[in-house]
Design a protein around this motif. Structure first.
Motif, PDB file in Angstrom:
ATOM      1  N   PHE A 119     -14.107   6.802  36.976  1.00 52.31           N
ATOM      2  CA  PHE A 119     -12.647   6.815  37.065  1.00 52.31           C
ATOM      3  C   PHE A 119     -11.942   5.787  36.187  1.00 52.31           C
ATOM      4  N   ALA A 120     -12.204   4.507  36.428  1.00 49.40           N
ATOM      5  CA  ALA A 120     -11.386   3.449  35.833  1.00 49.40           C
ATOM      6  C   ALA A 120     -11.433   3.438  34.305  1.00 49.40           C
ATOM      7  N   ALA A 121     -12.619   3.444  33.716  1.00 44.11           N
ATOM      8  CA  ALA A 121     -12.702   3.399  32.253  1.00 44.11           C
ATOM      9  C   ALA A 121     -12.235   4.707  31.605  1.00 44.11           C
ATOM     10  N   PRO A 122     -12.694   5.886  32.059  1.00 43.26           N
ATOM     11  CA  PRO A 122     -12.195   7.118  31.422  1.00 43.26           C
ATOM     12  C   PRO A 122     -10.671   7.270  31.516  1.00 43.26           C
ATOM     13  N   SER A 123     -10.096   6.934  32.672  1.00 43.79           N
ATOM     14  CA  SER A 123      -8.638   7.047  32.798  1.00 43.79           C
ATOM     15  C   SER A 123      -7.950   6.001  31.918  1.00 43.79           C
ATOM     16  N   SER A 153       5.910  15.195  30.758  1.00 40.28           N
ATOM     17  CA  SER A 153       5.370  16.183  29.812  1.00 40.28           C
ATOM     18  C   SER A 153       3.854  16.343  29.878  1.00 40.28           C
ATOM     19  N   LEU A 154       3.168  15.382  30.463  1.00 41.11           N
ATOM     20  CA  LEU A 154       1.712  15.438  30.581  1.00 41.11           C
ATOM     21  C   LEU A 154       1.331  15.282  32.053  1.00 41.11           C
ATOM     22  N   PRO A 155       1.245  16.386  32.789  1.00 34.43           N
ATOM     23  CA  PRO A 155       0.971  16.274  34.231  1.00 34.43           C
ATOM     24  C   PRO A 155      -0.294  15.483  34.549  1.00 34.43           C
ATOM     25  N   GLU A 156      -1.301  15.569  33.694  1.00 33.67           N
ATOM     26  CA  GLU A 156      -2.548  14.847  33.957  1.00 33.67           C
ATOM     27  C   GLU A 156      -2.368  13.336  33.838  1.00 33.67           C
ATOM     28  N   TYR A 157      -1.361  12.895  33.065  1.00 31.08           N
ATOM     29  CA  TYR A 157      -1.154  11.460  32.866  1.00 31.08           C
ATOM     30  C   TYR A 157      -0.962  10.744  34.192  1.00 31.08           C
ATOM     31  N   ARG A 158      -0.089  11.256  35.038  1.00 34.45           N
ATOM     32  CA  ARG A 158       0.193  10.565  36.306  1.00 34.45           C
ATOM     33  C   ARG A 158      -1.038  10.502  37.196  1.00 34.45           C
ATOM     34  N   TYR A 159      -1.855  11.577  37.201  1.00 37.57           N
ATOM     35  CA  TYR A 159      -3.061  11.568  38.036  1.00 37.57           C
ATOM     36  C   TYR A 159      -4.088  10.580  37.497  1.00 37.57           C
ATOM     37  N   LEU A 160      -4.230  10.542  36.182  1.00 36.94           N
ATOM     38  CA  LEU A 160      -5.175   9.594  35.589  1.00 36.94           C
ATOM     39  C   LEU A 160      -4.665   8.161  35.728  1.00 36.94           C
ATOM     40  N   PHE A 161      -3.364   7.973  35.621  1.00 41.51           N
ATOM     41  CA  PHE A 161      -2.785   6.649  35.838  1.00 41.51           C
ATOM     42  C   PHE A 161      -3.106   6.159  37.254  1.00 41.51           C
ATOM     43  N   TYR A 162      -2.853   7.012  38.238  1.00 37.57           N
ATOM     44  CA  TYR A 162      -3.125   6.616  39.624  1.00 37.57           C
ATOM     45  C   TYR A 162      -4.623   6.428  39.864  1.00 37.57           C
ATOM     46  N   ALA A 163      -5.454   7.239  39.254  1.00 36.21           N
ATOM     47  CA  ALA A 163      -6.901   7.034  39.368  1.00 36.21           C
ATOM     48  C   ALA A 163      -7.267   5.656  38.825  1.00 36.21           C
ATOM     49  N   HIS A 164      -6.653   5.284  37.717  1.00 35.78           N
ATOM     50  CA  HIS A 164      -6.931   3.994  37.090  1.00 35.78           C
ATOM     51  C   HIS A 164      -6.468   2.834  37.984  1.00 35.78           C
ATOM     52  N   VAL A 165      -5.241   2.917  38.455  1.00 31.92           N
ATOM     53  CA  VAL A 165      -4.672   1.838  39.265  1.00 31.92           C
ATOM     54  C   VAL A 165      -5.406   1.700  40.600  1.00 31.92           C
ATOM     55  N   TYR A 166      -5.600   2.805  41.279  1.00 32.24           N
ATOM     56  CA  TYR A 166      -6.199   2.742  42.618  1.00 32.24           C
ATOM     57  C   TYR A 166      -7.674   2.342  42.577  1.00 32.24           C
ATOM     58  N   THR A 167      -8.405   2.753  41.557  1.00 34.32           N
ATOM     59  CA  THR A 167      -9.819   2.354  41.501  1.00 34.32           C
ATOM     60  C   THR A 167      -9.995   0.950  40.937  1.00 34.32           C
ATOM     61  N   SER A 168      -9.136   0.558  40.017  1.00 36.71           N
ATOM     62  CA  SER A 168      -9.315  -0.745  39.369  1.00 36.71           C
ATOM     63  C   SER A 168      -9.181  -1.913  40.332  1.00 36.71           C
ATOM     64  N   ILE A 169      -8.338  -1.788  41.340  1.00 39.30           N
ATOM     65  CA  ILE A 169      -8.206  -2.886  42.299  1.00 39.30           C
ATOM     66  C   ILE A 169      -9.523  -3.088  43.059  1.00 39.30           C
ATOM     67  N   PHE A 170     -10.212  -1.985  43.365  1.00 44.20           N
ATOM     68  CA  PHE A 170     -11.513  -2.095  44.039  1.00 44.20           C
ATOM     69  C   PHE A 170     -12.585  -2.581  43.066  1.00 44.20           C
ATOM     70  N   VAL A 171     -12.498  -2.169  41.816  1.00 42.28           N
ATOM     71  CA  VAL A 171     -13.447  -2.631  40.805  1.00 42.28           C
ATOM     72  C   VAL A 171     -13.360  -4.148  40.670  1.00 42.28           C
ATOM     73  N   LEU A 172     -12.146  -4.678  40.628  1.00 41.69           N
ATOM     74  CA  LEU A 172     -11.989  -6.136  40.560  1.00 41.69           C
ATOM     75  C   LEU A 172     -12.623  -6.810  41.773  1.00 41.69           C
ATOM     76  N   LEU A 173     -12.369  -6.274  42.955  1.00 42.67           N
ATOM     77  CA  LEU A 173     -12.938  -6.839  44.180  1.00 42.67           C
ATOM     78  C   LEU A 173     -14.464  -6.798  44.137  1.00 42.67           C
ATOM     79  N   PHE A 174     -15.036  -5.635  43.832  1.00 45.30           N
ATOM     80  CA  PHE A 174     -16.492  -5.515  43.793  1.00 45.30           C
ATOM     81  C   PHE A 174     -17.090  -6.383  42.683  1.00 45.30           C
TER      82      PHE A 174
END
Length: 188
Positions: free
Chosen positions: A79-83, A27-48
């Motif tokens: 990306f990570a915090a806003p999403s 029902s919220l098309p933006e949810y999936r994009y923001l979810f993936y933005a969060h997941v994909y960037t957060s793994i790099f944020v943890l590494l950095f």
């Protein structure tokens, strides 16, 4: 965390956590994009973030520290915090969980922003203190999962109650520990 991230590679909206978020996904098309933005960037944020604390700041370490610091800050602020804040608006567990995740995302963004401002002004010790806070909040991704195992094993609560509890345990103790570290670093 890498294993959890890899569940979402390749792109799939019917796997792992997203299986229980199908209402939002459909029902919220933006949810999936923001979810993936969060997941994909957060793994790099943890590494950095980890690199910030383990790489010496002398010689080539200074270059790595700056590079990973820029990446850490950019990925969180853009990306990570806003999403994460957006996802918090749609968190399971009602108001307690939503409030926790929105507050977590907001504090994560603010602490990272302040750390960036402090280094730009040459206030190295204040920069360090704010980065400790930021990374403590970043580590909520790890501690939330740790607490989930402990709470489920020890207390056998219903899933929604577990989620409400770990929403807060994932980051509040981290921030308290960060403040203790900062206090001890800054003691005269």
């Amino acid at each position: 965390m890498l294993k959890i991230t890899l569940y979402y590679v390749p792109y799939n909206t019917n796997v792992a956590f997203l299986q229980i978020k199908q209402t939002e996904v459909t029902s919220l098309p933006e949810y999936r994009y923001l979810f993936y933005a969060h997941v994909y960037t957060s793994i790099f944020v943890l590494l950095f973030g980890f690199l910030q604390f383990i790489i010496p700041r002398a010689g080539n370490g200074k270059v790595i520290h700056r590079f990973s610091g820029y990446q850490y800050v950019f990925l969180i602020l853009a990306f990570a915090a806003p999403s994460g804040i957006y996802m918090g608006l749609h968190a399971n567990g009602g108001l307690p969980s939503k409030l926790s995740f929105i507050l977590l995302g907001t504090l994560w963004w603010v602490t990272t922003w302040v750390a960036m401002i402090k280094i730009r002004k040459g206030k190295f010790l204040q920069h360090r203190d704010w980065m400790i806070r930021s990374f403590a909040l970043c580590l909520s991704a790890v501690t939330l999962r740790f607490w989930k195992v402990i709470i489920v094993y020890l207390f056998h609560l219903p899933p929604i109650d577990v989620y409400q509890v770990i929403a807060w345990l994932g980051w509040v103790p981290n921030l308290i520990i960060a403040e203790i570290l900062i206090y001890n670093y800054n003691k005269p």
